[in-house]
Every structure is written in structure tokens, then in C-alpha cells.
Scaffold this active site. Sequence first.
Site, PDB file in Angstrom:
ATOM      1  N   HIS A  28       0.731   4.664   3.723  1.00 15.93           N
ATOM      2  CA  HIS A  28      -0.295   3.722   3.302  1.00 15.93           C
ATOM      3  C   HIS A  28      -1.194   4.453   2.307  1.00 15.93           C
ATOM      4  O   HIS A  28      -1.525   5.634   2.496  1.00 15.93           O
ATOM      5  CB  HIS A  28      -1.121   3.224   4.486  1.00 15.93           C
ATOM      6  CG  HIS A  28      -0.495   2.056   5.192  1.00 15.93           C
ATOM      7  ND1 HIS A  28      -0.739   1.758   6.511  1.00 15.93           N
ATOM      8  CD2 HIS A  28       0.372   1.096   4.744  1.00 15.93           C
ATOM      9  CE1 HIS A  28      -0.059   0.675   6.855  1.00 15.93           C
ATOM     10  NE2 HIS A  28       0.630   0.255   5.803  1.00 15.93           N
ATOM     11  N   HIS A  54       1.487   9.052   6.914  1.00 16.72           N
ATOM     12  CA  HIS A  54       2.260   7.858   6.569  1.00 16.72           C
ATOM     13  C   HIS A  54       1.917   7.439   5.149  1.00 16.72           C
ATOM     14  O   HIS A  54       0.960   7.953   4.546  1.00 16.72           O
ATOM     15  CB  HIS A  54       2.038   6.723   7.568  1.00 16.72           C
ATOM     16  CG  HIS A  54       0.650   6.152   7.595  1.00 16.72           C
ATOM     17  ND1 HIS A  54      -0.482   6.916   7.849  1.00 16.72           N
ATOM     18  CD2 HIS A  54       0.200   4.877   7.409  1.00 16.72           C
ATOM     19  CE1 HIS A  54      -1.548   6.123   7.825  1.00 16.72           C
ATOM     20  NE2 HIS A  54      -1.164   4.888   7.549  1.00 16.72           N
ATOM     21  N   ASP A  76      -4.260   4.705   1.494  1.00 23.01           N
ATOM     22  CA  ASP A  76      -5.501   5.423   1.806  1.00 23.01           C
ATOM     23  C   ASP A  76      -5.244   6.783   2.446  1.00 23.01           C
ATOM     24  O   ASP A  76      -6.191   7.538   2.677  1.00 23.01           O
ATOM     25  CB  ASP A  76      -6.430   4.566   2.685  1.00 23.01           C
ATOM     26  CG  ASP A  76      -5.779   4.103   3.978  1.00 23.01           C
ATOM     27  OD1 ASP A  76      -4.575   3.737   3.956  1.00 23.01           O
ATOM     28  OD2 ASP A  76      -6.451   4.098   5.030  1.00 23.01           O
TER      29      ASP A  76
END
Lengths: 305, 305
Positions: free
Chosen positions: B64, B62, B66
Site C-alpha cells: 500500500h 506491504h 503509504d
Amino acid sequence: LAFRLTILGSSGALPAIGRFPTSQYLTIQNRHFLIDCGEGAQIQMSRFQVPVNKIDHIFISHLHGDHYLGLMPFLFSLHLNKRKDDLHLYSPKGLDEIITLQLKYSKSALNYRLIFHPFNPEAITTLFEDDAMTVETIPLRHKLECAGFLFREKPKLRRMNKDRLSEGLKLQHIVQLKNGEDVFNDNGKLLYRNSDYTLPPRPSHSYAYCSDTAWNENMIEQIKGVSLLYHESTFMDADEDKALETKHSTASQAATIAQRAGVKKLLLGHFSARYKKLEMLLAEALPLFHNTELAIEGASFTLEE
Amino acid sequence: LAFRLTILGSSGALPAIGRFPTSQYLTIQNRHFLIDCGEGAQIQMSRFQVPVNKIDHIFISHLHGDHYLGLMPFLFSLHLNKRKDDLHLYSPKGLDEIITLQLKYSKSALNYRLIFHPFNPEAITTLFEDDAMTVETIPLRHKLECAGFLFREKPKLRRMNKDRLSEGLKLQHIVQLKNGEDVFNDNGKLLYRNSDYTLPPRPSHSYAYCSDTAWNENMIEQIKGVSLLYHESTFMDADEDKALETKHSTASQAATIAQRAGVKKLLLGHFSARYKKLEMLLAEALPLFHNTELAIEGASFTLEE
């Protein structure tokens, strides 16, 4: 520590074991600046105890990955750490679009306001000015539009001579004296002669950050006499052809610029991963400019008051 | 080492000293995969001697930061290291746009071809299939559209019984026997009975990577009986409210999923920076699922043939 530079990364485009890509932390009279932000810059800031929440201005020299790819992770961390203060970003055009796109796909709205200041790297432009200092761009010669940054303290106030403090001195008198004026009473009589009560101001320092650039005589005039010059030195003389091809500099070119600009001190950085021993680069610069040091991770340079 | 997982990062969204954000390297029968690619992943690949040029497929769960912000620096390094082979990127929609924009502003054309495979994280989709294995998405429940990945070896061939090798055996016979067939001569006479000459195939392994997710019973059916399950465990039970709020899991939720899916081994990761001692997370999982380990930087898990 009124003027202090800390090196977070010394590596060129390819990471070398133990070195990080370019990033520097600069503090001047309680202002806190980040200069370039390569991958892992936040790891280095944590390691070297940089007060990240105090950084309000970030300067990005150009959009090659090794100079800005640590920025997005740093911005996310500030967000997660609940930063509220505005953050100013100075860079060539494009960074705003890159950041905005990544925020869009992460469906994130930052807690704080990002204020973009895109600049034209080909002209000398004042990016920041307040009562104590200025920051202006230094046009450089690289494969991609690229500018360095010149941080310059304004002239400081005269200092009160502690040996000559008089009981009659009022706050308004001190302000006048620090500004270099003599003080008269209402009848025009001289009360305090400036030269009797003050000492010269402390020196004003300057730092020229010359990020990726080929040999570039054009900037000599602009950086003349700066206290501290960082000049990239990606290559050694033996690899001068690589420097020409990739529009980078050799250590001896950096030293020649320092010598011709009459700077006080030179820092070398942005080292190619091919060099394991950086002392060899230093050795090529020293005969041309004596006051040279390597700008390696964790090194800190303080300009005295 | 036919099936081996190496952990490059164990940290949640905020970096903790010594931990890196999520990234894993997986090799299966000489195929080399990268799973997620947080900031600094290339530093970790270098540290743990990952053969980066052999990686042909990168899976991003995904968008995000990080989980993917180490990708762009890694792609640039592959370019600078003169990679030529195609590189396949599997991710939710948007990564192609993010990468293309950054290449545009760096005025870079990579030496190698990037092939984007955007997927819908909400449906089970086969992303990769060849003669030996498949990779499919595992729909997860997170703040942002997010999928895990299920790597599954296909059934393997029967093995020749070295004690029963006969001089008359020809290559074509061996192929038939490994495929489970009996071998007959042209007249239909049985030459080699399969069960006399072969042993059962070696086990086929499977790895379920369950990146950021809240408690998610829906995936239990899909990951039933896998050899190895990585399940995020960002929080401890005492912080279950934080897990609910941020759509993450606790260590005991991860262990419950492992137990109900009947997996062989569980790995915990994506630890919140608030925890200094990760043994406490492990301690909460162990009573619920005995065969649990921490997926910390440098840890390596080999599935035996």
C-alpha cells in the site's frame, strides 16, 4: 485571480532542508493545473491551500524522480478522498506503465478515471486546447528526454464600456460588440458603432515553464515575449562545470535566455542543495535581467487583468 | 544506545497536517534498519538525524502506497550522495519490479547494489540472521498481503565481573568465561570457576512491528513477551465498523493483543487523519494495557542494557 502561479517546491534533485522538489500549481480562468509533482507535493498543496479536487490536468516534464515521485501518493489521496472526475496526465512515455504497475500491486482500482496523454518531448506539440487557452510542449535539453510547457491564453473578447451602456442594447448586440462587430438593424442602419461602445480586450497572458535544461537557445523563438518565464537555475557561475556535466543551467544563463526572449518576468528555481543562501543566485541573474525573482516555496505570482 | 527505535511517521493512509505516513528507524547493536518508508520518510530522517548511509536493510510490510512510496526518492538520494554499499530490500513480491521499472524510465543505474529479498507474507519466515540477532516476518490480516517484522536479539554473552578481574586472565580465558565455561589448565585443574568471575548476560530485547492488520489473534503466540510491540491503531472504538471494513484495528484491540501477548510495552500508530487529538486513542488503550505510548513523529524508545 484569473492567472496565478504558486510554487510548491524549489529544490533540485537532492532535497535541502525546508525545500521541496519541483512542483507548481497554476490556475488560469478557473482551470487548475499541476506542473510536475516531486515528493511531498501533496503536503505543500495542503499547506498552501491548493484546491486539489479542482485539478483536472497534470503535466510532468520528465521522469527524473524529483519531478514525479509525489504523483502516486497524490493519486492515492485523491482516491481516498472520493474523487470522481476524470484526471488527465501528460508526460513522456513510461508514466502510464509506472502508475499501472503500482496500482496492480496495491490491488487498487481508483474511483476516478486516469487518462494518460504520453507525448514526445522532442517536438513542439499542443497538449491541451479549449476556448480560452492552449498548452504546448517546449523541447528542452537534458540528460533524459524532457519538455517544458507553454500555457497561453487566447485573445480575449472586447469589453463593454460601462460608461456607454444604452437601454436598447440586447444580449445579441452585446455578443456582437464583444466580438468586435458593429451592430446594424434589419434595414442595414448602423445602431451601435463598435468603437463607441467597447474597450480593448484585457491582455492575454502566457507562462513558459522550462524545467530541467542545459543552455538551450532553440527555445528562445517559441517563448518570445511571454508574460512569465520559469527557467531552472540549478547552479551559480562558479559551478558552471557542474551545470555542463549534469545538463542544467546557471542563474546567469537563465537570465540571458529571459533577456534574449524579451519576456516580461523571470522566475528562478530548481536550486542545488549546495546553496544555503539563494540570494546569491538571484544576484547573478539580476544584472542580466532586472525583473527576476526566486521561485521559492509558497511564492505566488499573479498576472493582472 | 544498543537498541533504539525512532518514529518517522504516525499517519494512516491519508496524510494529516504535521503527520507523515508510516516509517521507523531501528538500530540494534550498530545495525541500522528502516521499517516501511512512506512518502517524505527521507525528510523525516534528515529532521531526526538518522545516519542514512549506515542503513543496510530496509523492510517493507506491504505494497500500500503509504508504506513504501518514500522509498524510490530515498534510493535516488542515496545514489546522488554516492552510496557504494549494498542495500538489502525485504518486501512482498512486486517491489523489485516497481523499482526496476522506475530506474529504467529515469535511465539511471544506481552507484550501489540493490539486493531484493521478496518474501511470502503469509508464512513466518526468517529474513535476516547474524551472530547477534534475527528478523522474521509476522503474518498479518489486511486487505493486501501484509507482514509485520519481529526483531529479536540472540542471548548475549556473560559479562566479566569487573570486581574479580585477575592478572592471570588471558584473552582465551575471557572468551571461555563469557561463553559460560569454567577454565581449566592443561592438567585439568580448575583455574577459574565461571560463577566466580562472571555476571549474567544483559537482557536480550525484541521488537515486534505489527503494521496494518485487522484483529489478529494468530500472532499472539509469536510475539509473546516481546520487549516492545508496535501495533497499528487506526481507529477508535466508535469507528470499529470502519476498522472492520478496512481491515484495520482499534486502539483497544491493539491493547488487548498487547495484554494477551504479555509484552512489556505497547506503541500505537497509523492514526486515521480524522483524529486531531491522538490522546483520545491513547485513553482507550490505557485501561486495557497500562504501559502504552503514542508512536508519534520524533518519538524515540530506547531499551536499556
